[in-house]
Design a protein around this motif. Structure first.
Motif, mmCIF file in Angstrom:
data_model
loop_
_atom_site.group_PDB
_atom_site.id
_atom_site.type_symbol
_atom_site.label_atom_id
_atom_site.label_comp_id
_atom_site.label_asym_id
_atom_site.label_seq_id
_atom_site.Cartn_x
_atom_site.Cartn_y
_atom_site.Cartn_z
ATOM 1 N N VAL A 15 -12.012 -4.027 13.295
ATOM 2 C CA VAL A 15 -11.030 -3.456 12.357
ATOM 3 C C VAL A 15 -11.662 -2.199 11.755
ATOM 4 O O VAL A 15 -12.557 -2.299 10.902
ATOM 5 N N PRO A 16 -11.257 -1.007 12.184
ATOM 6 C CA PRO A 16 -11.875 0.227 11.679
ATOM 7 C C PRO A 16 -11.828 0.382 10.164
ATOM 8 O O PRO A 16 -12.674 1.071 9.584
ATOM 9 N N VAL B 58 -14.334 -5.283 -2.250
ATOM 10 C CA VAL B 58 -12.975 -5.729 -2.601
ATOM 11 C C VAL B 58 -11.943 -4.799 -1.964
ATOM 12 O O VAL B 58 -10.953 -5.251 -1.363
ATOM 13 N N VAL B 59 -12.186 -3.489 -2.071
ATOM 14 C CA VAL B 59 -11.251 -2.524 -1.464
ATOM 15 C C VAL B 59 -11.256 -2.687 0.058
ATOM 16 O O VAL B 59 -10.188 -2.667 0.705
ATOM 17 N N THR B 60 -12.452 -2.850 0.647
ATOM 18 C CA THR B 60 -12.535 -3.014 2.106
ATOM 19 C C THR B 60 -11.800 -4.269 2.557
ATOM 20 O O THR B 60 -11.032 -4.243 3.540
ATOM 21 N N GLY B 61 -12.023 -5.374 1.851
ATOM 22 C CA GLY B 61 -11.327 -6.614 2.212
ATOM 23 C C GLY B 61 -9.828 -6.483 2.107
ATOM 24 O O GLY B 61 -9.081 -6.994 2.955
ATOM 25 N N THR B 62 -9.378 -5.771 1.074
ATOM 26 C CA THR B 62 -7.931 -5.571 0.916
ATOM 27 C C THR B 62 -7.362 -4.731 2.061
ATOM 28 O O THR B 62 -6.294 -5.031 2.618
ATOM 29 N N LEU B 63 -8.074 -3.650 2.408
ATOM 30 C CA LEU B 63 -7.606 -2.800 3.505
ATOM 31 C C LEU B 63 -7.577 -3.562 4.825
ATOM 32 O O LEU B 63 -6.645 -3.406 5.630
#
Length: 412
Positions: free
Chosen positions: A104-105, A37-42
């Protein structure tokens, strides 16, 4: 049974260490969801990349998450037959997650969830190599970009150094945790097996001791009684007046019948069903009165309290054995049975005024040894006092469970 650490490690290797590590921590799914979830948001909020690039990264991350649900999670949770599924999951991570980190890094944040899974799937050298490769993928992308400035190079180098250092430190630690989890699982299994074996041996030992006790009881009572009856009948046949020998044979037969009833009573379950301990002991004392017309008194001290079934069984068995000994050996004119509840223990006393004996000079029989064993298992003791011509007193003391626990804690 003793084993070295290497033996334990080999047994752990034969087990599925990933499955043990997976079950040791129940938050893997939560960690995976939060990291994604955090990765998708970033990734979604990364303004430094184009919309198509972010869309492509999100699609790749979604495919990686689907591979986790279909292959990774079921394979990691199983003990056997899941190596192929685990390797397939690693392949999906390589072909989906690595391109996402290049595009996308910010996608690299998902390594917080994927890193432990990689170390649970691959051996330590391969896991470290793969994690390093994944962490260095964004750095390769920056190096290949045109117009790279020295400030960007320093930033990329520092970021890559942190990632590599974290992987080198985290990887062996994760591998060690997985190995210890597997070894702990093996030790737990061995402990459970050892406890089961000890319980089985204890039951067998108890059964053997009971068989030995019964063999001694039958030999000392019924067999000798039958031998006496045979000899008396033979004497009666050879005598001109057989009445005296037949009368003795009849009396011996009645005594043998009483002995047989006593053995059956000892083998029967304690008479506690639907009654209290005091009522059961009163019935046992009354049975002796009925069989021998012997005055038997039963007394209960103050402070009566409920006892655990195990302690009640020990006391009932002790009373049965003590009164059986009175019946066989004491030739008493009266018997007294008393139950006292103390502050920390319960005490049963059986006293007779029979012929008595010297306990120090007489080896204990099967019944007394079994009585002592039961009392000691409950943390108690059995004491026999007596002297020739002065009767016998048997005392059984059993501590209450809470008192026994305090004694064990205070013991050095």
């Amino acid at each position: 049974m003793t084993e070295t650490a290497d033996d334990c490690a080999r047994q752990a290797d034969r087990r599925s260490a990933p499955a043990d590590a997976w079950r040791a921590f129940h938050g893997w799914n939560i960690l995976f969801v939060l990291a994604y979830v955090v990765t998708g948001t970033l990734v979604f909020l990364d303004d430094g990349t184009s919309v198509p690039a972010r869309a492509a990264a999100l699609v790749l991350l979604s495919v990686c998450a689907a591979a986790y649900v279909v292959f990774g999670r079921p394979a990691l949770a199983r003990d056997e037959g899941s190596d192929r599924a685990r390797l397939l999951y690693v392949v999906f991570v390589l072909v989906t997650f690595v391109p996402a980190t290049i595009v996308v890094p910010a996608s690299s944040f998902a390594m917080f969830a994927l890193g432990p899974q990689i170390f649970m799937t691959l051996s330590q050298p391969w896991a470290i190599t793969m994690v390093l490769s994944i962490n260095l993928a964004p750095a390769v992308r920056f190096v290949l970009e045109p117009g790279l400035t020295w400030q960007s190079a320093v930033t990329v180098a520092a970021t890559s150094a942190v990632s590599v250092t974290f992987s080198i430190v985290f990887g062996p630690w994760m591998s060690r945790i997985i190995r210890q989890s597997a070894e702990r699982a093996v030790l737990i299994e061995e402990l459970e097996a050892s406890r089961a074996q000890v319980a089985r041996l204890s039951r067998e030992r108890g059964a053997m001791a009971e068989r030995e006790r019964l063999a001694g009881e039958i030999h000392d009572t019924l067999a000798q009684g039958f031998t006496s009856i045979i000899m008396l009948i033979q004497a009666a046949e050879a005598s001109r007046d057989p009445s005296r020998h037949l009368a003795l044979a009849m009396r011996t037969a009645r005594e043998n019948l009483a002995e047989a009833r006593g053995l059956i009573a000892a083998l029967s379950p304690p008479p506690l069903d639907g009654s209290t301990l005091e009522q059961a002991l009163r019935r046992i004392a009354a049975r002796l009165l009925e069989e021998l017309s012997l005055p038997v008194t039963f007394e209960v001290g103050d402070g009566s309290r409920p006892l655990p079934p195990g302690i009640e069984v020990v006391l009932v068995r002790a009373a049965q054995e003590a009164l059986a000994n009175v019946r066989r050996h004491a030739a008493a004119s009266s018997v007294r049975v008393r139950l006292d509840y103390g502050e920390s223990e319960v005490c049963l006393r059986v006293t007779d005024d029979g012929r008595g004996f010297d306990p120090a000079a007489t080896p204990p029989g099967f019944g007394l040894r079994a009585m002592r064993a039961r009392a000691e298992e409950a943390g108690g003791s059995v004491l026999v006092d007596g002297a020739p011509g002065k009767g016998t007193r048997l005392t059984v003391r059993i501590p209450y469970p809470e008192a026994a626990a305090v004694t064990r804690e205070e013991a050095p």
